[in-house]
Write a protein that holds these residues in place. Sequence first.
Motif, PDB file in Angstrom:
ATOM      1  N   GLU A  82       2.142   6.881  -6.855  1.00 19.02           N
ATOM      2  CA  GLU A  82       1.336   8.037  -7.269  1.00 19.02           C
ATOM      3  C   GLU A  82       2.178   9.306  -7.284  1.00 19.02           C
ATOM      4  OE1 GLU A  82      -1.821   7.463  -4.479  1.00 19.02           O
ATOM      5  OE2 GLU A  82      -2.743   5.893  -5.728  1.00 19.02           O
ATOM      6  N   GLY A  85      -3.189  -2.455  -4.102  1.00 20.19           N
ATOM      7  CA  GLY A  85      -3.728  -1.342  -4.903  1.00 20.19           C
ATOM      8  C   GLY A  85      -2.867  -0.919  -6.079  1.00 20.19           C
ATOM      9  N   ARG A 111       0.850  -1.212   0.000  1.00 28.67           N
ATOM     10  CA  ARG A 111       0.000   0.000   0.000  1.00 28.67           C
ATOM     11  C   ARG A 111       0.874   1.247   0.000  1.00 28.67           C
ATOM     12  NH1 ARG A 111      -3.489  -2.987   3.851  1.00 28.67           N
ATOM     13  NH2 ARG A 111      -4.913  -4.077   2.454  1.00 28.67           N
ATOM     14  N   HIS A 118      -0.579  -2.520 -16.997  1.00 26.46           N
ATOM     15  CA  HIS A 118       0.157  -3.219 -15.942  1.00 26.46           C
ATOM     16  C   HIS A 118       0.768  -4.466 -16.545  1.00 26.46           C
ATOM     17  CE1 HIS A 118      -3.210  -1.041 -13.959  1.00 26.46           C
ATOM     18  NE2 HIS A 118      -2.164  -0.511 -13.382  1.00 26.46           N
ATOM     19  N   THR A 137       2.105   1.838  -3.350  1.00 26.17           N
ATOM     20  CA  THR A 137       1.110   2.498  -4.203  1.00 26.17           C
ATOM     21  C   THR A 137       1.164   4.013  -4.010  1.00 26.17           C
ATOM     22  OG1 THR A 137      -0.321   0.583  -4.093  1.00 26.17           O
ATOM     23  CG2 THR A 137      -1.374   2.646  -4.713  1.00 26.17           C
ATOM     24  N   ARG A 179      -1.898  -6.846  -6.297  1.00 24.29           N
ATOM     25  CA  ARG A 179      -3.333  -6.605  -6.467  1.00 24.29           C
ATOM     26  C   ARG A 179      -3.934  -6.040  -5.174  1.00 24.29           C
ATOM     27  NH1 ARG A 179      -6.274 -12.031  -6.779  1.00 24.29           N
ATOM     28  NH2 ARG A 179      -5.628 -11.893  -4.614  1.00 24.29           N
ATOM     29  N   ASP A 180      -3.678  -6.721  -4.049  1.00 23.31           N
ATOM     30  CA  ASP A 180      -4.326  -6.321  -2.806  1.00 23.31           C
ATOM     31  C   ASP A 180      -3.802  -4.984  -2.282  1.00 23.31           C
ATOM     32  OD1 ASP A 180      -5.577  -8.695  -3.164  1.00 23.31           O
ATOM     33  OD2 ASP A 180      -4.390  -9.802  -1.676  1.00 23.31           O
ATOM     34  N   LEU A 186      -2.555  -2.195  -8.959  1.00 21.86           N
ATOM     35  CA  LEU A 186      -3.104  -2.430 -10.300  1.00 21.86           C
ATOM     36  C   LEU A 186      -4.308  -1.543 -10.580  1.00 21.86           C
ATOM     37  CD1 LEU A 186      -2.784  -6.323 -10.296  1.00 21.86           C
ATOM     38  CD2 LEU A 186      -1.111  -4.591 -10.938  1.00 21.86           C
ATOM     39  N   GLU A 187      -4.500  -0.575  -9.701  1.00 26.54           N
ATOM     40  CA  GLU A 187      -5.683   0.268  -9.881  1.00 26.54           C
ATOM     41  C   GLU A 187      -5.398   1.554 -10.648  1.00 26.54           C
ATOM     42  OE1 GLU A 187      -7.244   0.501  -5.918  1.00 26.54           O
ATOM     43  OE2 GLU A 187      -7.374  -1.703  -5.891  1.00 26.54           O
ATOM     44  N   SER A 188      -4.155   1.756 -11.025  1.00 27.43           N
ATOM     45  CA  SER A 188      -3.840   2.991 -11.760  1.00 27.43           C
ATOM     46  C   SER A 188      -4.437   2.925 -13.156  1.00 27.43           C
ATOM     47  CB  SER A 188      -2.322   3.169 -11.835  1.00 27.43           C
ATOM     48  OG  SER A 188      -1.762   2.103 -12.563  1.00 27.43           O
ATOM     49  N   LYS A 189      -4.446   4.070 -13.818  1.00 26.95           N
ATOM     50  CA  LYS A 189      -5.136   4.172 -15.118  1.00 26.95           C
ATOM     51  C   LYS A 189      -4.451   3.421 -16.260  1.00 26.95           C
ATOM     52  CE  LYS A 189      -6.973   8.720 -15.111  1.00 26.95           C
ATOM     53  NZ  LYS A 189      -5.924   9.709 -15.185  1.00 26.95           N
TER      54      LYS A 189
END
Length: 494
Positions: A104, A138, A97, A146, A100, A135-136, A140-143
């Motif tokens: 950013e 976060g 996390r 991947h 992540t 994955r957990d 893989l949540e970027s725009k």
Amino acid sequence: LPASGAVYYLFGATGDLAKRKLFPALFSLYKEGKLAEDFAVVGLARRSRTDEQFQAEVYESINEFCRYKADDAELWNRFAQHFVYMSLDINDVEGFRELTRLSEKLDERFDIPGNRLFYLALAPELFGPVSFNLRDGGLLESKGWHRVVIEKPFGYDLPSAQKLNDQINQVFKEEEIFRIDHYLGKEMVQNIEVIRFANAFFEPLWNNKHIANVQITLSETVGVEDRGGYYDKSGALRDMGQNHMLQMLTMIAMEPPSRLHGEDIRDEKVKVLRSLRQYETFEDVRKNVVRGQYSEGVHKGKPLPGYRQEESVAGDSVTETYFAAKVAVDNFRWAGVPFYIRTGKRLPVKTTEVVIEFQNMPNNVLFASRHNLAPNLLVIRVNPMEGIYIKINAKQPGSDTQIQPVAMEFCQSCQVGINTPEAYERLIYDAARGDSTYFTRWDEVSHAWAFVDKIAAAWHDDTSDIRPYPAGSWGPTEASDLLKQDGFRWWPVN
Ligand code: BG6
């Protein structure tokens, strides 16, 4: 064209591969303008480091291992500021996390559109857990896109590779997975396609009507170095055979793809792997595969220890450091043409060569009765020398009757000013552009394991056929018998 901007995550950033190959590759790409300014590299490992310490390590690695030196201070400083380090416990999702959040910030600082490339230079049992935590946590949540790049070994056998793949597939799609076989990044391996498909000399002859046999040699002078712990469980068949050797064989044997696109090429390679004759019985394996292990010996006057005396190797180890095999590709093009492959540690020279031996001329009244004509050869030299040569027969000057083989050579690595990219440069660049042509697809990996597992199973049951060979020699003599019984011999490598 520069690759699209991305954050590169190097898992295993304090390891040997990062130092010897990955940092130098990134620097060469940067120097050649293939990485613009919109990228960041995050070094990840358990040990703690400041960004400055990490950058200093990258600097040392480049000066020791890169084909370019970091001697332009301005360029180096610009490059170095893209490198940051984070200490990470890969079993702890909280760390991911934090990663992540760091990502950013890096996206913003370097104007990166959320693209993420995860490079796992880790032991295979960690591929699954790291994927889950990516994955957990976060990541893989970027725009953007991947992608995950995975180092070998991809498993130990088919069941373990299957398990790994299932785990990774829970997180990444096949087109997001880039499995490394660094031999596919080598210039001359990629050149095989061009030599074959762009030359009227070769393609019409590329079949069982004209080719007598194919020989692939990957010889190394090094022993196991400090990798005894890994190597003793692996051995030459898994370490070099399942991947590099079978990959080169597929490049030689495949049908022309409909287009030079990744999926089309890989489809053709899979067909070759599916055509490999499987050694079904113990006797089949004994007849077609020779294995050896180096014992004490001498190389260039220097005494060398035997394999069993190497660090982290069991004193009674039966792991092979050499194998040679006769492989049959049972399809229309290759029926009846043996492919002989061999690889070993502590052999007299470091080289990778492919020899295509053409069939002899028909026994004709012109020459054959008086001379033993040598067969024509096409030799592809992959490394460390890069180039090709052909051996043809010509008249000996000044004689009416004597015929001699002569070589016509193209030596790529001898050309002044040619500084060919390292395999890892090409592969990192391809992964960053989303081109998976020179990465191994899951079906290739699984067919290769299925072939190798049969051999490994027969070896496992009875180890009496393992032959010692003195370090610094060309391996067990039985490897020559494999060819002799078919009327051939290994062509000496250069
Ligand atoms: C690696 C093997 O994949 O390839 C090593 O694990 C081997 O054992 C190496 O030494 C050889 O690669 P190259 O590029 O030096 O021929």
